[in-house]
Write an enzyme that holds these catalytic residues in place. Structure first.
Site, mmCIF file in Angstrom:
data_model
loop_
_atom_site.group_PDB
_atom_site.id
_atom_site.type_symbol
_atom_site.label_atom_id
_atom_site.label_comp_id
_atom_site.label_asym_id
_atom_site.label_seq_id
_atom_site.Cartn_x
_atom_site.Cartn_y
_atom_site.Cartn_z
ATOM 1 N N HIS A 1 0.840 -1.190 0.000
ATOM 2 C CA HIS A 1 0.000 0.000 0.000
ATOM 3 C C HIS A 1 0.882 1.249 0.000
ATOM 4 C CE1 HIS A 1 0.674 -0.783 4.367
ATOM 5 N NE2 HIS A 1 0.940 0.503 4.340
HETATM 6 C C1 T46 Z 1 2.797 0.804 6.958
HETATM 7 C C2 T46 Z 1 3.599 -0.421 7.198
HETATM 8 C C3 T46 Z 1 5.059 -0.138 7.366
HETATM 9 C C4 T46 Z 1 -4.573 -0.642 13.183
HETATM 10 O O1 T46 Z 1 -5.702 -0.935 13.642
HETATM 11 N N1 T46 Z 1 -3.850 0.386 13.730
HETATM 12 C C5 T46 Z 1 -2.607 0.721 13.286
HETATM 13 O O2 T46 Z 1 -2.001 1.664 13.805
HETATM 14 C C6 T46 Z 1 -2.054 -0.040 12.201
HETATM 15 C C7 T46 Z 1 -0.673 0.314 11.668
HETATM 16 C C8 T46 Z 1 -2.790 -1.055 11.672
HETATM 17 N N2 T46 Z 1 -4.016 -1.354 12.156
HETATM 18 C C9 T46 Z 1 -4.761 -2.484 11.569
HETATM 19 C C10 T46 Z 1 -5.141 -2.341 10.100
HETATM 20 C C11 T46 Z 1 -5.186 -3.788 9.637
HETATM 21 O O3 T46 Z 1 -6.448 -4.316 9.908
HETATM 22 O O4 T46 Z 1 -3.939 -3.646 11.649
HETATM 23 C C12 T46 Z 1 -4.159 -4.485 10.532
HETATM 24 C C13 T46 Z 1 -2.841 -4.787 9.834
HETATM 25 O O5 T46 Z 1 -2.398 -3.600 9.167
HETATM 26 P P1 T46 Z 1 -1.717 -3.631 7.730
HETATM 27 O O6 T46 Z 1 -2.213 -4.784 6.960
HETATM 28 O O7 T46 Z 1 -1.852 -2.279 7.122
HETATM 29 O O8 T46 Z 1 -0.186 -3.915 8.134
HETATM 30 P P2 T46 Z 1 1.090 -3.771 7.215
HETATM 31 O O9 T46 Z 1 2.201 -4.445 7.914
HETATM 32 O O10 T46 Z 1 0.817 -4.173 5.818
HETATM 33 O O11 T46 Z 1 1.361 -2.174 7.159
HETATM 34 C C14 T46 Z 1 1.747 -1.479 8.326
HETATM 35 C C15 T46 Z 1 0.985 -0.155 8.418
HETATM 36 O O12 T46 Z 1 -0.421 -0.416 8.378
HETATM 37 C C16 T46 Z 1 1.347 0.782 7.303
HETATM 38 O O13 T46 Z 1 0.891 2.078 7.619
HETATM 39 O O14 T46 Z 1 3.263 1.734 6.342
HETATM 40 O O15 T46 Z 1 3.141 -1.210 8.304
#
Ligand code: T46
Length: 140
Positions: A51
């Site tokens: 993303h």
């Molecule tokens: C990024 C990379 C480096 C939350 O509820 N609160 C939060 O602060 C975050 C970061 C995530 N979430 C939830 C959203 C999703 O349902 O946790 C779940 C996993 O998040 P995501 O799939 O976006 O995780 P990554 O590892 O793909 O990405 C994360 C960050 O979301 C993003 O901002 O830049 O780490």
């Protein structure tokens, strides 16, 4: 580094009792820190991210272990290895990111400029490329 990203070397204060690294908002990192989170227990074959953000600035620090981060936009691509707690990768708006090759036991600490807001994410790559092309071509 590609547009809207920066690699920073953090000062480590070391001695016979161990090491310490401090990060200060608006000084060590170029933004106010409103949120921190960390990613851990990631299996070696897992790739995360996929993303971009519209407005968010973040600093990624692998405080234990190592992880690779691929950062790209429609015109540039780079791979960064975070393998020391003294390395910080700053990622700003409209940069696609993917994290992979997590060494077992790794902990990726992230400092973020805003509270969590799902509407700031662009998770569809086709849509990202379309938005980013005009964003970069129009001078951001
Ligand atoms: C990024 C990379 C480096 C939350 O509820 N609160 C939060 O602060 C975050 C970061 C995530 N979430 C939830 C959203 C999703 O349902 O946790 C779940 C996993 O998040 P995501 O799939 O976006 O995780 P990554 O590892 O793909 O990405 C994360 C960050 O979301 C993003 O901002 O830049 O780490």
């Amino acid at each position: 580094m590609i547009t809207n990203t920066q690699s920073i070397k953090l000062d480590s204060i070391g001695g016979e009792y161990g090491s310490l690294i401090a990060v200060e908002e608006s000084q060590t990192v170029p933004f106010e820190i409103k949120r921190i989170y960390f990613i851990y227990d990631v299996a070696p074959n897992v790739r995360r991210g996929f993303h971009s953000h519209v407005n968010l600035w973040q600093a990624l620090i692998c405080v234990h272990g190592s992880v690779k981060v691929e950062i790209s936009n429609p015109f540039e691509k780079e791979e960064v290895l975070l393998d020391a707690p003294s390395k910080a990768l700053i990622i700003g708006p409209m940069v696609w990111r993917e994290m992979f090759d997590f060494q077992p036991g790794s902990v990726l600490l992230v400092l973020a400029s805003e509270h969590f807001d799902e509407s700031d994410y662009i998770r569809n790559h086709e849509l990202y490329l379309k938005m980013a092309r005009s964003w970069y071509e129009d001078g951001m």
